[in-house]
Write an enzyme that holds these catalytic residues in place. Structure first.
Site, mmCIF file in Angstrom:
data_model
loop_
_atom_site.group_PDB
_atom_site.id
_atom_site.type_symbol
_atom_site.label_atom_id
_atom_site.label_comp_id
_atom_site.label_asym_id
_atom_site.label_seq_id
_atom_site.Cartn_x
_atom_site.Cartn_y
_atom_site.Cartn_z
ATOM 1 N N SER A 169 43.176 35.075 6.638
ATOM 2 C CA SER A 169 43.046 35.958 5.229
ATOM 3 C C SER A 169 44.394 36.715 6.553
ATOM 4 O O SER A 169 45.851 36.608 6.789
ATOM 5 C CB SER A 169 42.602 36.719 5.379
ATOM 6 O OG SER A 169 41.947 37.999 4.105
ATOM 7 N N ASP A 215 41.869 27.937 -1.885
ATOM 8 C CA ASP A 215 41.269 29.294 -1.371
ATOM 9 C C ASP A 215 41.757 30.622 -2.651
ATOM 10 O O ASP A 215 42.196 30.459 -3.530
ATOM 11 C CB ASP A 215 42.159 29.631 -0.644
ATOM 12 C CG ASP A 215 42.477 31.040 0.381
ATOM 13 O OD1 ASP A 215 41.232 31.718 -0.447
ATOM 14 O OD2 ASP A 215 41.762 30.328 1.152
ATOM 15 N N HIS A 263 37.223 30.649 1.182
ATOM 16 C CA HIS A 263 38.515 31.769 1.198
ATOM 17 C C HIS A 263 38.728 31.059 3.408
ATOM 18 O O HIS A 263 37.143 31.564 3.890
ATOM 19 C CB HIS A 263 38.022 32.664 1.616
ATOM 20 C CG HIS A 263 39.049 33.842 1.686
ATOM 21 N ND1 HIS A 263 40.370 33.547 2.174
ATOM 22 C CD2 HIS A 263 38.966 35.176 2.425
ATOM 23 C CE1 HIS A 263 40.844 34.210 2.267
ATOM 24 N NE2 HIS A 263 40.499 35.649 2.550
#
Length: 514
Positions: A235, A453, A483
């Site tokens: 991320s 995602d 994610h």
């Protein structure tokens, strides 16, 4: 007031495990051998660091927990690393960075350390790594697993902008204001938050940038005794990894970037990407339950409007308002495994009970049953507002609302207002329009994108690979949901990543795992 940019592992951490970790154990000591100031490593961009920093010895010891974050069991070790507060003044004031590690199991020839950042910004690596270490067992055969709390986060001079009581009170603020009075309250709350950060952090608030965290990582590399930095970023951790490769291409070893932040856009572009990504994930959820996405979306919009007009009661003394309901929906889209929880929570809310959606919102906001909140959102805001120059005005945000609503009737207004509210009247100026990640001369970097995602939409992976440069960014695609890709159920992804990290096997750019 949370922004949807969070750790790749956030939802799983909140729903499945209790936070682990705590402050580092021992401190750092200097090398007993006297030496002169050390020069910057080849390929780096920045000032020379003194030997008092580059030659320090980490005093690894038992991790100390706190009441909110018990120390991890097993063979985890913690330490602290001293780094410059300001890299423009490398001989000046220092701050401490908390580290955690698990030594290699020794089942294969040791490569070195593998450094993790789980995202946020503002995520605690000291807390996260023990919770997720089991999925990195294969990597631990040849690496020491290492993570850290970046500057301004948790045990590393963590920023705290509000008390728990003030955080809960702020949850009554409407994050999608419908009137002049609500808009005034929304931006006053944003101002108050920034003022609290400035009071708490002082001069540190201007030194929690991603670039400074990347420089901290290179000092970690040296002190850990590694010639190259081997790294797994998830991320926001992908942005941090890209910035590191840009600053230190010659020191870049095997880097994996999973759940990739688009480096080509600023705050407004990122909000648009996320609006599109969360709506895409919601559409996929609705299809999985046999619903038409357009009709299902409208049903949720209607529910949120009813909640806005009249918040729902819960089994606690708190009500579920529209903002908390939106957050509760959002957190379930981080992983397909949480979709049943969304089905149950929506059914209960439509029947007039907001308990389940409130509980989901609390996991996102990291609120425990006693009313204590994590400070991740405080650090997240401090870091992202320092990184970005983007400061849309309330008028500019309002003008974009129609466009945001068109992208997503559920999430558009929330994220549209957020473009102006997040860094409104922030105490320190932003540094960049967007992150610089070009890394000519770097070794190949594996960039992993997931087509479903929600928080870091798939398109960002290609953008990252392109901006890293020809021969550097190598894209791997997983046709999945949630994610992040590694550890999410794809043997193809896990094997490709493991082969790259353990053996240096670089896949063909554009490889697809179904």
């Amino acid at each position: 007031m949370p922004r949807f940019v969070r750790s790749a592992a956030l939802a799983a951490a909140a729903l499945l495990v209790a936070g682990c970790g705590g402050a580092g154990g021992g401190g750092a000591t200097e090398d007993s051998k006297p030496s002169t100031a050390a020069s910057s490593p080849a390929g780096s961009k920045g000032p020379d660091l003194p030997a008092s920093l580059t030659s320090q010895k980490l005093d690894w010891g038992r991790c100390r927990g706190t009441a909110d974050a018990p120390a991890p069991g097993g063979d985890w070790q913690c330490a602290t690393l001293r780094v410059p507060l300001d890299y423009a003044k490398p001989d000046g004031e220092t701050i401490d960075i908390a580290l955690i590690r698990a030594r290699s199991t020794g089942e294969g020839k040791r490569i070195g350390s593998l450094l993790f950042n789980f995202g946020g910004p503002g995520g605690s690596g000291v807390g996260m790594l023990p919770s997720f270490a089991d999925q990195y067992g294969t990597l631990r055969e040849r690496y020491d697993l290492v993570s850290f709390d970046p500057r301004g986060v948790a045990a590393s001079e963590g920023v705290r902008c509000r008390s728990d009581k003030e955080i809960q009170a702020a949850e009554s603020v409407d994050l999608t204001p419908d009137s002049a009075a609500e808009e005034k309250a929304y931006f006053k709350d944003a101002d108050d938050f920034g003022d609290g950060c400035e009071r708490d952090a002082g001069k540190l608030l201007a030194h929690v940038s991603t670039e400074e965290a990347a420089r901290d990582m290179d000092l970690m590399r040296q002190v850990l005794g590694d010639d190259k930095l081997h790294y797994f970023g998830i991320s926001y951790g992908t942005e941090l990894g890209g910035v590191y490769a840009h600053l230190f291409p010659k020191n870049t070893g095997r880097l994996v970037l999973d759940a990739v932040v688009d480096p080509s856009v600023g705050a407004v572009g990122h909000a648009e990407n996320q609006t599109r990504g969360f709506q895409r994930a919601l559409d996929n959820y609705l299809r999985s339950t046999g619903q038409d996405p357009k009709r299902g979306t409208q049903r949720i919009v209607d529910l949120l409007e009813r909640i806005d007009a009249k918040p729902l009661p819960t089994s606690t003394d708190r009500e579920l308002n529209q903002s908390l309901a939106t957050i509760g929906i959002t957190v379930t889209l981080y992983s397909r495994s949480y979709w049943p929880a969304l089905t149950s929570a929506l059914k209960a809310a439509e029947a007039g009970d907001g308990t389940e959606l409130l509980a989901l919102a609390d996991t996102y906001n990291e609120r425990d049953p006693s009313g204590n909140y994590s400070t991740q959102s405080h650090s997240q805001r401090a870091i992202s507002c320092l990184d970005s120059k983007d400061r849309p005005t309330p008028e500019e945000a309002e003008q974009r609302l129609a466009e945001f609503r068109k992208i997503s009737p559920v999430f558009g207004e929330f994220l549209g207002w957020d473009t102006a509210g997040w860094c409104h009247d922030w105490p320190v100026p932003g540094l960049h329009d967007d992150p610089e990640v070009s890394a000519p001369g770097s070794a190949p970097i594996l960039v992993v994108g997931n087509t479903g995602d929600p928080a870091t939409p798939y398109e960002g992976a290609r953008k990252m690979a392109d901006e890293l440069g020809d021969g550097v960014g190598v894209e791997l695609t997983w046709k999945g949901e949630g994610h992040g890709a590694y550890g999410s159920g794809s043997d193809c992804v896990d094997t490709t990543v493991n082969d790259y990290l353990l053996d240096g096997t670089v896949p063909k750019d554009g490889k697809v795992c179904s």
